[in-house]
Design an enzyme around this catalytic site. Structure first.
Site, PDB file in Angstrom:
ATOM      1  CD1 TRP A   1     -22.392   5.728-165.660  1.00  0.00           C
ATOM      2  CD2 TRP A   1     -24.368   6.473-165.120  1.00  0.00           C
ATOM      3  NE1 TRP A   1     -22.649   5.358-164.391  1.00  0.00           N
ATOM      4  CE2 TRP A   1     -24.046   5.781-164.022  1.00  0.00           C
ATOM      5  CE3 TRP A   1     -25.813   6.812-165.231  1.00  0.00           C
ATOM      6  CZ2 TRP A   1     -24.872   5.727-162.789  1.00  0.00           C
ATOM      7  CZ3 TRP A   1     -26.649   6.768-164.156  1.00  0.00           C
ATOM      8  CH2 TRP A   1     -26.222   6.232-163.100  1.00  0.00           C
TER       9      TRP A   1
ATOM     10  CB  ALA B   1     -20.571   4.140-154.198  1.00  0.00           C
ATOM     11  CG  ASP B   2     -22.157   4.196-160.977  1.00  0.00           C
ATOM     12  OD1 ASP B   2     -22.701   3.070-161.171  1.00  0.00           O
ATOM     13  OD2 ASP B   2     -21.384   4.565-161.992  1.00  0.00           O
ATOM     14  CB  ILE B   3     -16.742   1.937-160.938  1.00  0.00           C
ATOM     15  CG1 ILE B   3     -16.526   1.159-159.482  1.00  0.00           C
ATOM     16  CG2 ILE B   3     -15.561   2.155-161.720  1.00  0.00           C
ATOM     17  CD1 ILE B   3     -16.346  -0.054-159.474  1.00  0.00           C
ATOM     18  N   GLY B   4     -18.517   3.798-163.028  1.00  0.00           N
ATOM     19  CA  GLY B   4     -18.726   4.519-164.213  1.00  0.00           C
ATOM     20  C   GLY B   4     -18.641   5.871-163.833  1.00  0.00           C
TER      21      GLY B   4
END
Length: 288
Positions: free
Chosen positions: A284, A242-245
């Protein structure tokens, strides 16, 4: 003051570490001096360890000061764990040489998965960062810590669970916390104080058992627990879908005109186990 000199197995890019964590205004570091001050609690005693790099990425070496006295060995062990000096990266680098992430790993060679300075800090920080842009999340965290925490040798320590548990929602609202986020922070602190949440015990539990235990806490979802597992406990095989990055990094990596679906992400990561946390970290880095 005693000065400990530590040499570890390379590669280990401490300058990359400092660059990445320099965005957090609570971190006290000096890029030119290549140093950081680390706040740690040993048996209720606040200690500030200063770590300075004196080596290179391929031949990393450091000095550590500020850890004299009765807790010296414990403090040095804690610093070693937090900075992951006891986890050589050679095997991880070699593993990703045969994957789609090869170029990213070469570009950011020796980036370790360093930990937040305590699981408690990692959990509260993750709660604050939920659904906020990074800049405001850091601002809000700084307000919280500088208002209710305490300072030693120019470094701020997070407020104790007892202190946070005693706060009222209205007090955090004055710092621009939402009602829900304020309730979550206070609720977690109360769970620690009451003994229903024992963060120290998590070190001996599996990722799945921790997920099952913490998901019961109000305001704690899978993303928050994954952040705790990765940055609070140093677990090596986490990939927060779910991490947008991470979604943006994969979009860039595969030259997509949209963010990848979860199904696509699940397919990509098959080749990256059992080091998904490192895949996440380097992805990231690729967009920072």
């Amino acid at each position: 003051m005693d000065l400990e000199t530590i040499k570890i197995t390379g590669p280990y890019n401490f300058d990359g570490v400092l660059d990445r964590i320099s965005r957090d205004p609570l971190n006290v570091l000096n890029l030119e001096e290549r140093s950081i001050k680390i706040p740690i609690m040993i048996e209720g005693t606040p200690i500030v360890a200063k770590v300075t790099a004196i080596g290179t990425t391929n031949e990393p070496a450091f000095t550590v000061s500020g850890i004299d006295g009765d807790h010296k060995e414990q403090a040095l062990n804690r610093v070693t764990h937090l900075l992951q000096w006891d986890t050589p990266l050679t095997e991880v680098n070699n593993f990703f040489n045969n994957t789609d992430l090869k170029e990213i790993f070469e570009q950011h060679k020796g980036t370790p998965l360093i930990l937040d300075f305590s699981p408690y800090r990692a959990l509260l920080k993750a709660i604050v960062h939920q659904q906020l842009n990074l800049s405001f999340a850091y601002t809000l965290t700084k307000r919280f810590v500088t208002t209710y925490g305490f300072e030693v040798d120019g470094v701020y320590f997070y407020p104790s669970p007892e202190k946070v548990a005693s706060l009222q929602v209205e007090e955090l609202r004055e710092l621009q916390f939402s009602n829900r986020k304020a309730e979550y922070m206070i609720g977690i602190a109360k769970a620690i104080v009451e003994g229903t949440l024992d963060l120290d015990s998590l070190h001996n539990k599996s990722d799945d058992d921790i997920m099952e235990e913490l998901i019961k806490l109000k305001g704690v979802g899978p993303w928050t627990i994954q952040c705790l597992l990765m940055f609070g406990l140093g677990r090596p095989n986490l990939f927060p879908f779910a991490d947008i990055g991470l979604q943006n990094a994969l979009k860039k990596l595969y030259n997509m005109d949209r963010k990848p679906t979860k199904e696509e992400m699940e397919e990509y990561i098959k080749d990256w186990e059992p080091y998904l946390s490192y895949a996440s970290l380097y992805l990231w880095r690729s967009i920072e």
